[in-house]
Design a protein around this motif. Structure first.
Motif, PDB file in Angstrom:
ATOM      1  N   GLY A  61       0.833  -1.206   0.000  1.00  0.00           N
ATOM      2  CA  GLY A  61       0.000   0.000   0.000  1.00  0.00           C
ATOM      3  C   GLY A  61       0.861   1.246   0.000  1.00  0.00           C
ATOM      4  N   SER A  62       0.254   2.351   0.362  1.00  0.00           N
ATOM      5  CA  SER A  62       0.927   3.648   0.320  1.00  0.00           C
ATOM      6  C   SER A  62       1.961   3.753   1.430  1.00  0.00           C
ATOM      7  CB  SER A  62      -0.098   4.756   0.502  1.00  0.00           C
ATOM      8  OG  SER A  62      -1.013   4.748  -0.570  1.00  0.00           O
ATOM      9  N   ILE A  63       3.041   4.453   1.135  1.00  0.00           N
ATOM     10  CA  ILE A  63       4.070   4.702   2.145  1.00  0.00           C
ATOM     11  C   ILE A  63       3.732   6.054   2.779  1.00  0.00           C
ATOM     12  CG2 ILE A  63       6.550   4.912   2.555  1.00  0.00           C
ATOM     13  CD1 ILE A  63       6.912   3.247  -0.079  1.00  0.00           C
ATOM     14  N   ASN A  64       3.079   5.998   3.933  1.00  0.00           N
ATOM     15  CA  ASN A  64       2.501   7.211   4.540  1.00  0.00           C
ATOM     16  C   ASN A  64       3.534   8.301   4.731  1.00  0.00           C
ATOM     17  OD1 ASN A  64      -0.074   6.175   4.691  1.00  0.00           O
ATOM     18  ND2 ASN A  64       0.239   5.317   6.741  1.00  0.00           N
ATOM     19  N   GLU A  65       4.732   7.913   5.148  1.00  0.00           N
ATOM     20  CA  GLU A  65       5.760   8.912   5.427  1.00  0.00           C
ATOM     21  C   GLU A  65       6.074   9.725   4.169  1.00  0.00           C
ATOM     22  OE1 GLU A  65       9.397   7.272   6.892  1.00  0.00           O
ATOM     23  OE2 GLU A  65      10.297   9.266   7.072  1.00  0.00           O
ATOM     24  N   VAL A  66       6.096   9.060   3.023  1.00  0.00           N
ATOM     25  CA  VAL A  66       6.399   9.772   1.775  1.00  0.00           C
ATOM     26  C   VAL A  66       5.279  10.756   1.442  1.00  0.00           C
ATOM     27  CG1 VAL A  66       6.795   9.506  -0.708  1.00  0.00           C
ATOM     28  CG2 VAL A  66       7.910   7.954   0.921  1.00  0.00           C
ATOM     29  N   TYR A  67       4.037  10.350   1.656  1.00  0.00           N
ATOM     30  CA  TYR A  67       2.928  11.283   1.415  1.00  0.00           C
ATOM     31  C   TYR A  67       3.062  12.510   2.316  1.00  0.00           C
ATOM     32  CZ  TYR A  67       0.531   8.468  -2.004  1.00  0.00           C
ATOM     33  OH  TYR A  67       0.223   7.820  -3.161  1.00  0.00           O
ATOM     34  N   ASP A  68       3.432  12.295   3.570  1.00  0.00           N
ATOM     35  CA  ASP A  68       3.604  13.433   4.486  1.00  0.00           C
ATOM     36  C   ASP A  68       4.733  14.351   4.005  1.00  0.00           C
ATOM     37  OD1 ASP A  68       1.583  12.349   5.974  1.00  0.00           O
ATOM     38  OD2 ASP A  68       2.843  11.658   7.618  1.00  0.00           O
ATOM     39  N   LEU A  69       5.796  13.753   3.450  1.00  0.00           N
ATOM     40  CA  LEU A  69       6.927  14.551   2.967  1.00  0.00           C
ATOM     41  C   LEU A  69       6.580  15.283   1.674  1.00  0.00           C
ATOM     42  CD1 LEU A  69       9.717  11.947   3.793  1.00  0.00           C
ATOM     43  CD2 LEU A  69       9.494  14.221   4.832  1.00  0.00           C
ATOM     44  N   LEU A  70       5.793  14.648   0.808  1.00  0.00           N
ATOM     45  CA  LEU A  70       5.343  15.329  -0.418  1.00  0.00           C
ATOM     46  C   LEU A  70       4.571  16.593  -0.038  1.00  0.00           C
ATOM     47  CD1 LEU A  70       4.084  12.297  -2.570  1.00  0.00           C
ATOM     48  CD2 LEU A  70       6.055  13.756  -3.077  1.00  0.00           C
ATOM     49  N   LEU A  71       3.736  16.473   0.990  1.00  0.00           N
ATOM     50  CA  LEU A  71       2.959  17.620   1.469  1.00  0.00           C
ATOM     51  C   LEU A  71       3.864  18.676   2.103  1.00  0.00           C
ATOM     52  CD1 LEU A  71       0.370  19.110   2.350  1.00  0.00           C
ATOM     53  CD2 LEU A  71       0.260  17.582   4.322  1.00  0.00           C
ATOM     54  N   ALA A  72       4.815  18.225   2.923  1.00  0.00           N
ATOM     55  CA  ALA A  72       5.658  19.175   3.664  1.00  0.00           C
ATOM     56  C   ALA A  72       6.594  19.952   2.735  1.00  0.00           C
ATOM     57  CB  ALA A  72       6.473  18.428   4.724  1.00  0.00           C
ATOM     58  N   PHE A  73       7.173  19.278   1.728  1.00  0.00           N
ATOM     59  CA  PHE A  73       8.191  19.921   0.888  1.00  0.00           C
ATOM     60  C   PHE A  73       7.622  20.450  -0.434  1.00  0.00           C
ATOM     61  CE2 PHE A  73      10.828  17.599   3.842  1.00  0.00           C
ATOM     62  CZ  PHE A  73      12.005  18.319   3.919  1.00  0.00           C
ATOM     63  N   LYS A  74       6.561  19.812  -0.928  1.00  0.00           N
ATOM     64  CA  LYS A  74       5.886  20.236  -2.173  1.00  0.00           C
ATOM     65  C   LYS A  74       6.830  20.331  -3.376  1.00  0.00           C
ATOM     66  CE  LYS A  74       1.994  22.550   0.077  1.00  0.00           C
ATOM     67  NZ  LYS A  74       2.517  22.733   1.471  1.00  0.00           N
ATOM     68  N   TYR A  75       7.818  19.452  -3.486  1.00  0.00           N
ATOM     69  CA  TYR A  75       8.654  19.419  -4.686  1.00  0.00           C
ATOM     70  C   TYR A  75       7.848  18.849  -5.845  1.00  0.00           C
ATOM     71  CZ  TYR A  75      12.701  20.539  -1.873  1.00  0.00           C
ATOM     72  OH  TYR A  75      13.578  21.178  -1.049  1.00  0.00           O
ATOM     73  N   PRO A  76       7.890  19.483  -7.011  1.00  0.00           N
ATOM     74  CA  PRO A  76       7.062  19.030  -8.128  1.00  0.00           C
ATOM     75  C   PRO A  76       7.372  17.591  -8.565  1.00  0.00           C
ATOM     76  CG  PRO A  76       7.920  21.229  -8.565  1.00  0.00           C
ATOM     77  CD  PRO A  76       8.618  20.735  -7.326  1.00  0.00           C
ATOM     78  N   ILE A  77       6.313  16.827  -8.750  1.00  0.00           N
ATOM     79  CA  ILE A  77       6.420  15.484  -9.330  1.00  0.00           C
ATOM     80  C   ILE A  77       6.449  15.662 -10.848  1.00  0.00           C
ATOM     81  CG2 ILE A  77       5.257  13.259  -9.625  1.00  0.00           C
ATOM     82  CD1 ILE A  77       3.726  13.969  -6.965  1.00  0.00           C
ATOM     83  N   VAL A  78       7.478  15.110 -11.506  1.00  0.00           N
ATOM     84  CA  VAL A  78       7.579  15.282 -12.958  1.00  0.00           C
ATOM     85  C   VAL A  78       7.459  13.953 -13.714  1.00  0.00           C
ATOM     86  CG1 VAL A  78       8.912  17.418 -12.814  1.00  0.00           C
ATOM     87  CG2 VAL A  78      10.111  15.203 -12.895  1.00  0.00           C
ATOM     88  N   GLY A  79       7.265  12.863 -12.987  1.00  0.00           N
ATOM     89  CA  GLY A  79       7.103  11.584 -13.664  1.00  0.00           C
ATOM     90  C   GLY A  79       6.879  10.473 -12.662  1.00  0.00           C
ATOM     91  N   GLU A  80       6.502   9.306 -13.174  1.00  0.00           N
ATOM     92  CA  GLU A  80       6.298   8.133 -12.322  1.00  0.00           C
ATOM     93  C   GLU A  80       6.875   6.918 -13.022  1.00  0.00           C
ATOM     94  OE1 GLU A  80       2.191   7.068 -11.784  1.00  0.00           O
ATOM     95  OE2 GLU A  80       1.780   7.011 -13.928  1.00  0.00           O
ATOM     96  N   LEU A  81       7.300   5.940 -12.244  1.00  0.00           N
ATOM     97  CA  LEU A  81       7.935   4.739 -12.798  1.00  0.00           C
ATOM     98  C   LEU A  81       7.509   3.527 -11.979  1.00  0.00           C
ATOM     99  CD1 LEU A  81      10.142   3.601 -14.772  1.00  0.00           C
ATOM    100  CD2 LEU A  81      11.755   3.906 -12.891  1.00  0.00           C
ATOM    101  N   PRO A  82       6.742   2.610 -12.564  1.00  0.00           N
ATOM    102  CA  PRO A  82       6.434   1.375 -11.838  1.00  0.00           C
ATOM    103  C   PRO A  82       7.532   0.346 -12.089  1.00  0.00           C
ATOM    104  CG  PRO A  82       5.044   1.590 -13.804  1.00  0.00           C
ATOM    105  CD  PRO A  82       6.104   2.653 -13.893  1.00  0.00           C
ATOM    106  N   GLU A  83       7.957  -0.328 -11.038  1.00  0.00           N
ATOM    107  CA  GLU A  83       8.984  -1.370 -11.194  1.00  0.00           C
ATOM    108  C   GLU A  83       8.451  -2.679 -10.638  1.00  0.00           C
ATOM    109  OE1 GLU A  83      12.095  -0.392 -13.186  1.00  0.00           O
ATOM    110  OE2 GLU A  83      13.133  -1.125 -11.399  1.00  0.00           O
ATOM    111  N   HIS A  84       8.662  -3.749 -11.384  1.00  0.00           N
ATOM    112  CA  HIS A  84       8.290  -5.080 -10.909  1.00  0.00           C
ATOM    113  C   HIS A  84       9.357  -5.522  -9.900  1.00  0.00           C
ATOM    114  CE1 HIS A  84       6.220  -9.058 -12.239  1.00  0.00           C
ATOM    115  NE2 HIS A  84       6.234  -8.897 -10.947  1.00  0.00           N
ATOM    116  N   ILE A  85       8.914  -5.840  -8.691  1.00  0.00           N
ATOM    117  CA  ILE A  85       9.862  -6.137  -7.607  1.00  0.00           C
ATOM    118  C   ILE A  85       9.907  -7.641  -7.340  1.00  0.00           C
ATOM    119  CG2 ILE A  85      10.347  -5.774  -5.152  1.00  0.00           C
ATOM    120  CD1 ILE A  85      10.601  -3.168  -6.662  1.00  0.00           C
TER     121      ILE A  85
END
Lengths: 278, 278
Positions: A61-85
């Protein structure tokens, strides 16, 4: 992108490292960070030009800490990459799975192998470590054949350790989605996906009416994740991903504003190709 | 409820223990479990009559593992209990905060004190442990004055250890919501809150239409939390709490079924009184 500095959580041979190589190419320099906070801090301190950061896994599921950091720092997301693990049980050369007494790994990786561990190593201690690849470095250093780590192929190869059991993840459909952050981002050409933070009023039906804006515009919602609002007990904000071009996004933002919603745009970027499960 | 056996995650003096005493009274017997899975397993194995289990914290957010276990075991929720949580930095008698090199605690407790730790103990290792009270027992056993634990007052008192710094949680509004599970539950009198798992079709607007059922019936949504559906990459199910009496609940379920939604009822119980922030 020669010599570009990319902040990652983890070190050489980690899944973040592999994702960085795939997105940016081979000639980057990685800036390894112990924590997700460290990754955002490296951007803030100008120690890295970009970052690549896991945001969710299809099992964990979601990594809550990263969501909190996205909110706190607001650095622009410029792309996404799914990786098969694929996760590997890694030990000292010559080690025996049945003798393993401790398993070190990142909590997300341990979680992805929960069923394997319960079935094959029920008595082994599961010890959370800050990085998969570093867990391999640790068991190499501890030099105890009853200790194992969970990490990817690359980490075993990098540290010259042995894969004791291959592909131990509980589900074949084990994907991690990484976001690419660029503090100096300009507009992304062909952007068709946006990540937003939505705060509605707390009136009954407020979330329903907000989602109606997207539905009525024919905008598909690919993700909705709630996080508590600090200081407001049992009140939530919503991290939302939508499929929208610039015109749809502008219209949606204007209508949400009319409804009294607060919206923060975290990024408008190109959606990854649809995932093929191999 | 004399001699009733209550499964908890943690041990004597843990926040789960305090919550169990508050809900069931003083004459219970606790069945301490190392993990959340252990709590559900204790009910499955008839080692406990009831369980009390944290499901979310107002700072940390939802505890994903517990949501996965609620889905896997489907034990009826018969009540909820919010507890105001205060965290203490606990050390050996005579220890000095400025000398602390390691801090042990449950990951949720470490997360609640993130800012305190970053400001006052930036160089100390933060080590995740399975229980707050057991972390206090551990530092007592290790007998090193540079090791500390984060736990509640009761854990310090129970183990005869010293509080080095009081109330170190980052926010005063730090509440944990506990659920009470009863495998042999019958109907709860005066039930006015329900916990559901909702799966919609993956058509655009499906979630919007499902939430419309609640909005149109005047049913308030108090929580919406998404979790991945295993085996379906980037597809989610929604854990939803609503304020509804039996008649409203029946109507909503029937309308959701007409929309093609799958709904699982996890419990219909009495909502906790509104929280006063002291």
């Amino acid at each position: 992108m020669d010599g570009m500095k990319i902040a990652i959580q983890g070190s050489t041979g980690s899944f973040h490292h592999l994702a960085a190589l795939r997105w940016f190419g081979e000639s980057i320099e990685i800036v390894p960070c112990e924590t997700f906070l460290g990754v955002f801090q490296a951007l803030a301190d100008l120690e890295a030009d970009h970052a690549i950061c896991a945001v969710e896994n299809s099992l964990y599921g979601s990594i809550n800490e990263v969501y909190d950091l996205l909110l706190a720092f607001k650095y622009p997301i410029v792309g996404e990459l799914p990786e098969h693990i694929h996760q590997q049980l890694i030990g000292l050369p010559g080690a025996d799975v049945s003798q393993i007494s401790r398993v070190y790994s990142h909590p997300v990786a341990l979680n992805q192998c929960r069923e394997f561990l319960a079935e094959h190593l029920p008595a082994a201690e599961k010890i959370e470590y800050h990085d998969t690849a570093e867990a391999v470095a640790l068991i190499k250093q501890l030099d105890n054949p009853t200790y194992a780590a969970i990490a990817g192929h690359a980490a075993a190869a990098h540290h010259g350790m042995q894969i004791l059991q291959e592909n131990i993840e509980d589900e074949r459909t084990n994907f991690t989605r990484f976001l690419i952050l660029d503090p100096s981002a300009s507009e992304v050409a062909g952007a068709n996906k946006a990540s937003l933070i939505l705060r509605t009023s707390h009136a009954p039906g407020a979330l329903y009416r907000a989602l109606g804006v997207f539905a009525n515009l024919g905008i598909n919602l690919t993700k909705l994740h709630s996080r508590p609002i600090r200081g407001q007990v049992w009140k939530y904000q919503f991290f939302i991903d939508i499929e929208a071009d610039q015109r749809q996004l502008d219209t949606a933002l204007s209508e949400l504003s009319d409804l009294g919603c607060e919206v923060t745009i975290l990024g408008h970027y190109k959606a990854a190709e649809e995932i093929e499960v191999d």
